[in-house]
Design a protein around this motif. Structure first.
Motif, PDB file in Angstrom:
ATOM      1  N   ARG A 228       0.823  -1.212   0.000  1.00 49.23           N
ATOM      2  CA  ARG A 228       0.000   0.000   0.000  1.00 49.23           C
ATOM      3  C   ARG A 228       0.855   1.259   0.000  1.00 49.23           C
ATOM      4  O   ARG A 228       0.545   2.234  -0.665  1.00 49.23           O
ATOM      5  CB  ARG A 228      -0.917  -0.003   1.224  1.00 49.23           C
ATOM      6  CG  ARG A 228      -1.870  -1.182   1.293  1.00 49.23           C
ATOM      7  CD  ARG A 228      -3.074  -0.972   0.379  1.00 49.23           C
ATOM      8  NE  ARG A 228      -3.777   0.222   0.744  1.00 49.23           N
ATOM      9  CZ  ARG A 228      -4.800   0.292   1.604  1.00 49.23           C
ATOM     10  NH1 ARG A 228      -5.265  -0.814   2.138  1.00 49.23           N
ATOM     11  NH2 ARG A 228      -5.376   1.433   1.876  1.00 49.23           N
ATOM     12  N   ALA A 229       1.896   1.261   0.798  1.00 47.02           N
ATOM     13  CA  ALA A 229       2.736   2.462   0.894  1.00 47.02           C
ATOM     14  C   ALA A 229       4.151   2.043   1.246  1.00 47.02           C
ATOM     15  O   ALA A 229       4.344   1.129   2.056  1.00 47.02           O
ATOM     16  CB  ALA A 229       2.190   3.414   1.963  1.00 47.02           C
ATOM     17  N   GLU A 270       2.019   4.476  -2.556  1.00 45.67           N
ATOM     18  CA  GLU A 270       2.107   5.726  -1.795  1.00 45.67           C
ATOM     19  C   GLU A 270       3.451   5.785  -1.070  1.00 45.67           C
ATOM     20  O   GLU A 270       4.088   4.761  -0.846  1.00 45.67           O
ATOM     21  CB  GLU A 270       1.003   5.768  -0.736  1.00 45.67           C
ATOM     22  CG  GLU A 270      -0.388   5.871  -1.292  1.00 45.67           C
ATOM     23  CD  GLU A 270      -1.437   5.851  -0.161  1.00 45.67           C
ATOM     24  OE1 GLU A 270      -1.047   5.905   1.008  1.00 45.67           O
ATOM     25  OE2 GLU A 270      -2.634   5.768  -0.484  1.00 45.67           O
ATOM     26  N   GLY A 271       3.817   6.985  -0.645  1.00 49.41           N
ATOM     27  CA  GLY A 271       5.024   7.121   0.166  1.00 49.41           C
ATOM     28  C   GLY A 271       6.072   7.972  -0.502  1.00 49.41           C
ATOM     29  O   GLY A 271       6.123   8.057  -1.722  1.00 49.41           O
ATOM     30  N   GLU A 272       6.884   8.613   0.322  1.00 44.13           N
ATOM     31  CA  GLU A 272       7.941   9.487  -0.185  1.00 44.13           C
ATOM     32  C   GLU A 272       9.300   8.962   0.235  1.00 44.13           C
ATOM     33  O   GLU A 272       9.411   8.054   1.048  1.00 44.13           O
ATOM     34  CB  GLU A 272       7.734  10.898   0.385  1.00 44.13           C
ATOM     35  CG  GLU A 272       6.394  11.498  -0.014  1.00 44.13           C
ATOM     36  CD  GLU A 272       6.159  12.864   0.613  1.00 44.13           C
ATOM     37  OE1 GLU A 272       7.126  13.628   0.744  1.00 44.13           O
ATOM     38  OE2 GLU A 272       5.005  13.133   0.979  1.00 44.13           O
TER      39      GLU A 272
END
Lengths: 374, 374, 374, 374
Positions: A228-229, A270-272
C-alpha cells in the motif's frame, strides 16, 4: 593472483579524491597486499574466477578531481572517521601517493571560459596520456563524483558528468556511471559510444536502501501481498549528504530509488523518500524504510527496515567490480549499454530485470559469457 | 471460476477449529463469494491460472480438533481481534456451520486408552467417510495444529502429528505439514507414503521472520558481505505463543528458522532466536531481526528489520495454496516429498534451494509441470 | 580544576583491568589533561560545581583483578575496537602504567584454599596499603567486575563480590556496587557498614535499556496509558555478554531491569527480557524494546526503541561520578545506603523514586546537601 | 460521578465533525456509560479527583464545522477504520445525534462575502445560543480543526482559527487551541482575552513524536550526553496527513516539534523533521526518530524510536482533559494564558518548562490550586 605477463588496466576515476575513490584505491592495494580479505567484492567470489577479469594487482589508478587534498591525507581523514582501518593509510602510503600523482584537475571550475568541446578534448588528453604513460592495455572511466543537479531543460551546455563521459569515448575507454548524474545517458553520447565500439554501464550504484528494496519488493510480489505504501528516509553526512540536500540533486537520486518499486510492483505505491544531510554522521548513512502492506482479507501489516552502513565501504568494492567487468567487456569486444550489470545499479540500462535475484543470475550469465570470449 | 463439472476436493484440517484453519475456511468462502480479493494467495496469480488446480469454490472443508468451540463462534472471536473483517463471520455463517459439521474429535485426549494403531484407524475412517459423504475426487490432509514438543527420543508412541499423517496415508490422501511437528517426517511414514503413491509436503510454514531471512540472506551472499551475527526475537500471542513458550516446542521451531541461514550462508552465524509468548498481542506477531555484517576492509554495518503481521492472515492463504497444489499433484500421479513447494516452508523437503527467489522459480516450474500433466 | 592543597582520593576498582575500569581510568586522565570534554559525566555539569567533590585530577586509581593483561595493553585493545579514541592509550601511557602498578591480584582463584575471613583480610590490607602509599584522604571501593551468578541459597561461602565489600568496610572505605552482584546487599554487611560510619551505594549501573525505561515508563503513567506488554532483547559482546549468557547471572541482571517497570507502573506487564552474548559486537550493545499499550477506548498502540551504545563508554563516566559522590559523602559524615544516587542504578537502595526525573531531582538535592556539609 | 445539582458545561469544538472531535464525543459518552475505562484521560486519575472539574457526564457538546457528514456516520467510518470499537457508534447513536444537532456551519466558506467582524459575530452568536439553549454554566471553545497554513505576512484578514478564537472571547468562553494554527496567538486577541477575564491555553497537542522528545531530550541533558543530530519522519494518513502535505502547514507544525529540543538541549541539533501524507495508514500514524549522540570520549551512539499510534485516540482524551481544566480555570476566576497546561502542548504558553516531568509536576500543582479555588 597476478599474471606476470598481464598488461595493466587503468581505472580513471571522476572524483578521484572523494571518499569512494579513496576507499577503492586504498582497498585495492590492501587486498592485493593481503592485508584484508576481499569482503564486498563480488568479482572475487568463485563464479568469477575464470571470467578472465583483470587482476586487482594489475589495476592502475588515476583520475580527475577539482579538490587539492592529496589522497594520503584524504585516507587519513577517512581512517579518523572509522571508514578505513587505522594504520592502513600509513601502510599504503606509497600506493596512495602513486595514484595521487595520476590525478589531474577536472572542471569546469568557476570562471573557466573553455567551451564544452575544449573541456572534452582536455579531459580525453589526460586519459590518453595516462594510458600511454603506463603502457596500459586500456582504461575504464568511472564516475564517482558528487551527484550533480538535474540539468536544466534546454540548457546549451552539457552537464559536467557528460563532458567526462564524452572524454571517455574520445579516449577510447569504457565508461561506468556510479552516480545518478547524467553521464552518458544522452542519445548523442549513447550513439557515439556504440559507434566507437565501447561498452558502458550505469547508473547510480545500489548500496543500501535500494539494494534492500530490490530484494524485498519481489518478495511481496511473489507472495501476492499488496504493498500500500513504501516510505523511506535516508540520513547521510559526508559530501553526498550536502550535495543531496540540493532538491534538484535529490530528485535525480530519488527517481532511481522509486524505479525499482515501480518496475517490480507494477505500480508506484504511496510514500515518499527523503534524503537528509546530517553532517554528524560523517561517512555513515542510515536508511529507514516503512512498508505498509495488505495480507489476506485486507489485514494490514507493516515491515520496517533500518540499514546502517558506511557509504564508501559499500560503494568501493562495487566500483572495483565494475571497473574490472567493464574492462573485460571492452577487451571481449562488447559495446553499448550493459544491462547485465543491473545488479550494481539503481537505474540500470534498459532491458534489465528489477529483482536482485534475477539481476544476480544475469550477472553470473555475463561472467560465463566473458569466460568464453576471446 | 467454478467448473460446474468439476468434482470437489476435500481439505481435511488437523486443528480445524484453530485460528489458521478458521481464517482459511472463512477466507476461501469470502473470496469465492467475491467479497474480498485473493490477496496473499499465490495460486490465484496468473502463472497458476492454467495449472488445473481445483477451484476455490470446489473445496470442501472438514477436519479433526480436540476443542469444542464451533467455527462460527471462533470466527467471531477472530473478527473481534481484528484478524477477520467485521461482519464477515455473519455473512458466511452458513459456510462456517457446514465446515463445522465436518469436524471430528481428534486425539489422543488425556485418558485415551486407544493404541496408536487404533487411533490411526479411527482418524482414517473419519477422512474416508468425509470423502464418501461428499463424493469428493480426493482429500488433502493439512496439519495446522499447535506445535507439539519435539518427541522424546526412544518413545514407543508416535507423536500425535504422526498419527494423523499415518491416517492420511491409510485414507489415501496427500499430506501437508504446515507446522514444525514431526508429521510424516519419519522413515517409516515416508516409505509408506511413497508405497501408497501419495505426495506430501512440509514442513513449518514460512510466514514472517524466516520468509524475510530467505530473501535477505541471499543478498548478503550475492554481495559478498560477511554476516557476523544474526539475532532475532519473536513476540506472539494467540495459541502459538503459549505453545512455543514450551522450550521443547520452541526448539523444533527454531531449528527450521536457523536452517535457512546455514543453508544460505554456508555457516551458522552468531546470534540466537527467541520466541516470547505475549498474550496481549493476540493473533499479531512482531519479529525483530538484527544482522551485524562486515563490509569492505572489515567495516561493521547493521541491518535491522521489524515485521508486524497477523499470523493467521499470513498462514491461511498459503494453506489454501498448498491444499490445491498437493491435490493437483496427487491427481497428476506424483508421489513422495515435494521439494518444489519449498517456497512455503521453513524446513522444506530435501533437495530444495534455500533462497526464496530460487524457491519461487522452482514453484513456477512445478506449476508448468502440473499444467502439462494429465 | 585541581586544588593544589587538595588531598588526593583513591578509587579502588574491583575488576580494575576490565573494559569499564580501563575506560574510566583512561578517560579521567584524558579529561584532566584537557584532551577531551567531560561528556557523560554528570558531576562535571554546573549544578555540581560547588558540591566540593574531589577534583578529577586528585583521583588515584588502583584495584583488584584476577587477569594479568596490563592496563596499557588493555587500553590498546579497546582503541582497536573503537571504544577509546585512537592514540589516547599511547598519549596516556604513563597514567595507565601508574594505575596498573596499583592493581593487586583478587580472588578467590580456583584452588585458593583461603577462608572467607582470610580473603577479606588480604583484600583490606591491599586497600589500606594503597591509601597509605599515596597518603590519600580516603578511598572508595567500586565494583565493576563481571556479573557473578546469583548465590546458591544456603551456601556457607560469601560470593566474591561480598568479600570485596567486606574488605572495603574493614579498610574504612565507602563502597559502590556498579554490578548486579550481591556486594554489600546482605543484612550483615549493611549493618557493618552503618556501624563503621561508611556510606555505600548500589546497585547495577543504569546505562541503556533500563535508563530508557526509567524515562518512558513514567510517561505512560502520567498520560494514563495502559502498558500491556514490555518486551526487550539485549545483544552484547565483550566479557559481559559471555558472563550474562549464564542464566543465573542473567537472572540477577533481569531482576533489576524489571524492577523499574514494576515500581513505576504499579504492576508487572507481560513480556520477557533476553540478554544474548554476541561476541561479534565487541564492546557495543544493542537493546530493542517493544512496548504494547492501550490508548483511549482500548486502541492498541506500540512504541519500539533501539539503543546502540558502547557499554564501557556509557558506564565509565558514571563510575567516576559515583566515586566522587561517595568519597564526598564519606567526607561529609554520611553513612549507610545512599538512595539519593538512584539516578545511577537499576536496583537502587530502598526509598528511592523510580522515575529518572525524580531521581535526578533527588541527585540535585543531594548535591546541595553536600555543598552545605562540612 | 455526576453531581445531580451540577450545572452542565459546554464543549464547543471547532472542527466538530473531524476524527478527533468525533472520538472525543463518542469516548466521553462511552466512559460516562461505563462501557470503557478512561484510559488516556489524565483528569480521571486520582490526583485530579478533588480538583472540582466538571464531570464527564455534565459535558454537552456542540461546535462549528464546514462539512456535512453527520456524527453518527462519521463514527461508523472511524469504527470501520479501527479507531473506534465496533458497535460503539450504534450503542451511542442517541448521544452522537444530540451532539450533531448542536453543530453549526463554520467558515468562511469559499465565496463567503462576510467581513471578519461579521463572521466573528455570527460564530459568537452560535456559541451564546448553545449556552442559553442548554442553560450551561459556561462553555469552552476547543480548536481541533485541520491545521491551517501559516498566515501570509501582512494579510489584512485574520486566519479562520483566529476568527473562532475572537468569537470565543466575544461569547465569554475559555479557549483551547489543540492545533498549530494561530488561534488566539496574536497580541490583540491575547489582550482581549485578558481584558475579558478569560483563560486560554495552547497550542498544538503533544500526542506522539513530540511527547517522546519531551521525555528523551531531558534524559540526554541529565546524563550530560551530547546530542549531535535528531532526525524524524512522520507518516500519517487521514485528513491531517493531507493538510500537512502543504509545506506551509507543515512549517507551522514543525516549529512546535523543534521547540522542545531547542528549549531542552539549549541548542538546536542537526536533523530535519518530515511529515508525509500516507493515506493508506488511515487515522494511524508512525513516527520514527533517529538520535545521534556522543558519549564519553566522543564515542558515537544512536537511539531510534518508532511510535505507532492512532492519532484520534491519542488526542481525544487530552481534548476532554483540556476542556475540563479550562472550564474549571474559568470558574475559578483565572484569566490569560495557562502555561500550567504545557503538559499537553508542543508549543505551550510562555513560562512553561520543556521537560514532560516538569510539566507534569506543574499540572499537578495546578490541580492543587484548582482544588483550593472557590
Amino acid at each position: 593472483m597476478t599474471n606476470t605477463d598481464e598488461r595493466r588496466t587503468g581505472v580513471w576515476l571522476i572524483g578521484a579524491r572523494g571518499s569512494v575513490a579513496t576507499t577503492a584505491i586504498t582497498g585495492c592495494a590492501a587486498v592485493t597486499a593481503g592485508l584484508h580479505p576481499a569482503t564486498g567484492m563480488v568479482t572475487e567470489t568463485p563464479p568469477f574466477a575464470t571470467a578472465a577479469l583483470p587482476s586487482l594487482s594489475s589495476l592502475v589508478f588515476g583520475g580527475h578531481d577539482t579538490t587539492a587534498c592529496p589522497l594520503p591525507k584524504r585516507a587519513e581523514h577517512l581512517a579518523a572517521g572509522g571508514v578505513l582501518p587505522h594504520g592502513l593509510p600509513t601502510a599504503l602510503r606509497a600506493e596512495l601517493t602513486a595514484a595521487d600523482d595520476e590525478i589531474r584537475t577536472g572542471g569546469p571550475l568557476p570562471g573557466d571560459t573553455r567551451t564544452d568541446d575544449e573541456l572534452i578534448t582536455a579531459f580525453a588528453a589526460d586519459i590518453t596520456a595516462f594510458v600511454r604513460r603506463h603502457d596500459l592495455a586500456r582504461a575504464v572511466v568511472v564516475n564517482v563524483a558528487s551527484t550533480e543537479p538535474a540539468p536544466a531543460p534546454g540548457s546549451a551546455r552539457l552537464p559536467a558528468s557528460s563532458l567526462y563521459a564524452a572524454a571517455a569515448i574520445e579516449a577510447g575507454s569504457a565508461y561506468v556511471n556510479f552516480t545518478p548524474s547524467t553521464g552518458l545517458r544522452t542519445a548523442a553520447l549513447e550513439d557515439a559510444a556504440r559507434a566507437a565500439g565501447l561498452p558502458h554501464a550505469g547508473r547510480d550504484g545500489k548500496t543500501g536502501q535500494t539494494l534492500l528494496r530490490s530484494v524485498l519488493a519481489p518478495m511481496f510480489v511473489q507472495r501476492a501481498l499488496t504493498v500500500r505504501a513504501w516510505s523511506g528516509t535516508n540520513l547521510l553526512g559526508g559530501g553526498d549528504g550536502a550535495a543531496l540536500a540540493d532538491p534538484a540533486a535529490a530528485a535525480a537520486k530519488n527517481a532511481g530509488k522509486e524505479r525499482v518499486l515501480a518496475d517490480t510492483l507494477g505500480t508506484t505505491p504511496e510514500g515518499e523518500v527523503h534524503i537528509d544531510d546530517v553532517p554528524a554522521l560523517g561517512d555513515w548513512k542510515t536508511a529507514w524504510d516503512h512498508i505498509a502492506f495488505d495480507g489476506f482479507l485486507g489485514t494490514r501489516m507493516v515491515l520496517q527496515t533500518t540499514w546502517q552502513g558506511c557509504d564508501s565501504a559499500l560503494a568501493a568494492p562495487l566500483v572495483l567490480d565494475l571497473a574490472r567487468l567493464a574492462a573485460r567487456a571492452h577487451e571481449a569486444g562488447l559495446s553499448g549499454p550493459l544491462p547485465q550489470l543491473a545488479f550494481y545499479f539503481k537505474d540500470p540500462d534498459p532491458g534489465a530485470p528489477a529483482a536482485l535475484a534475477d539481476q544476480y543470475a544475469a550477472l553470473l550469465a555475463f561472467a560465463g559469457r566473458l569466460r568464453n570470449a576471446r
